[in-house]
Design a protein around this motif. Sequence first.
Motif, PDB file in Angstrom:
ATOM      1  N   HIS A 109     -35.363  21.759 -38.343  1.00 37.12           N
ATOM      2  CA  HIS A 109     -34.913  20.496 -39.033  1.00 37.12           C
ATOM      3  C   HIS A 109     -33.616  20.550 -39.332  1.00 37.12           C
ATOM      4  O   HIS A 109     -32.905  19.536 -39.434  1.00 37.12           O
ATOM      5  N   HIS A 113     -30.485  17.673 -38.093  1.00 39.25           N
ATOM      6  CA  HIS A 113     -29.748  16.781 -38.808  1.00 39.25           C
ATOM      7  C   HIS A 113     -28.436  16.602 -38.090  1.00 39.25           C
ATOM      8  O   HIS A 113     -28.014  15.277 -38.193  1.00 39.25           O
ATOM      9  N   SER A 169     -28.220  19.424 -47.024  1.00 40.20           N
ATOM     10  CA  SER A 169     -29.373  18.908 -47.607  1.00 40.20           C
ATOM     11  C   SER A 169     -29.915  19.345 -48.584  1.00 40.20           C
ATOM     12  O   SER A 169     -29.002  20.049 -49.454  1.00 40.20           O
ATOM     13  N   ASP A 345     -33.817  12.573 -44.328  1.00 45.90           N
ATOM     14  CA  ASP A 345     -34.801  12.904 -43.243  1.00 45.90           C
ATOM     15  C   ASP A 345     -35.286  11.887 -42.527  1.00 45.90           C
ATOM     16  O   ASP A 345     -35.621  10.657 -43.137  1.00 45.90           O
TER      17      ASP A 345
HETATM   18 ZN    ZN Z   1     -33.569  17.354 -44.070  1.00 47.60          ZN
END
Ligand code: ZN
Length: 375
Positions: A109, A113, A169, A345
């Motif tokens: 994840h 990004h 993040s 996200d």
């Molecule tokens: Zn994220």
Amino acid sequence: MKILGIETSCDETAAAIVAGGRKIISNVVASSSDFFQKYGGVVPEIAARKQVEYMIPVLTQAMLGFTKDDIDAIAVTIGPGLIGSLLVGVETAKTLALSWNKPIIPVNHVIAHMYANFITNNDGKNVVPVKTRIYINNSLDSRLPASNRRSGRGNDNKIEFPAISLVVSGGHTELYFMKNEKELTWLGGTLDDAAGEAFDKTARLLGFGNRGGKAIEVTAKEFNPKKKLGLILPRPMMHDESLNFSFSGLKTAVVREWKKHEQKNKTLINEFAHEIEEAITDVLVAKTIKAAQQYHAKSLLVSGGVAANSHLREKFNQQFTTLRLHSGRAHNLQLFVPARELCTDNAVSIAACAYYLGKPQAWKTITAVPDLSVE
Ligand code: ZN
Ligand code: KG4
């Protein structure tokens, strides 16, 4: 090559189709974030239950007008993230891979990004279609929009390498060196809290709800310098040699300063929000520019939820202008920041990342890894 991406690492349920790692075909995000305002943070059990509820409607929406024959592979976030949430996406992707007989690509994840910066339009320009965003509330059907395709705006330059990539993040603040689209080296990261976490924790103190970064941004804009009380917060590790970050000291300083004031009026809150935003963005920009200079980068990529912050975007732009004026490297250094809707996200980044870094695996071998390393 069209990849269907699935993302469920935190409180979003997202699905998207991306062609050739650059072009968005569809992009749907459902967020249960509103549910957590009263708790001041994500409640994992509720997030996962909402993802179970929304996974199929979101997938259906993303696949509108397409069949399994249009899809070449399925990409899914396997970590890092909340285990219950990750499992929803991972098990859905495995089921699809098995029943559609498609390869499945596990995706990190945090690394994904940065691939939001690779999205372009047909003409080669980085154009980012606006996503379909569904705010999960009580009524599902009335909130599912009719169309899942719209056009937006974005960067219009080609990414040249080497590049430095900052991912900021809620859980991560990481710097990477990118030799090319596929080869990454981790340079540094936060030693304690992430930048988004610093925004969120201090926002809570100021009386804002879950994921308070945006609230800090809005409130900071209301700060009036003429009414300044003179609050100065630390910029932790801003000038040290490493490419690491530390934000927990900032939070402690905010708590200490906040306690000094008995009257918590709007003027005070505005000044705290302003100074918190200044402190966090000063450190992020200084360290990233330092990395870009150290590694003779031609491009600088910024991504992750905190990259949606207008002040951070402006500050990076200003620094670039100054840097270019002083170094004469006007054509050598380019800044890339995705459209805001691709900072937070989404599944577009997951599908794009899978295109560049993807290693298809047998569905049986795919598992959710909540503490997946980002180094
Ligand atoms: Zn994220
Ligand atoms: O990437 P993301 O959507 O989820 C994670 O992977 O964590 O990032 C969420 C983080 C939260 O900490 C949120 O407060 C922060 O991004 N964020 C912002 C803004 N929008 C989201 N922080 C500052 N200013 C914003 N406008």
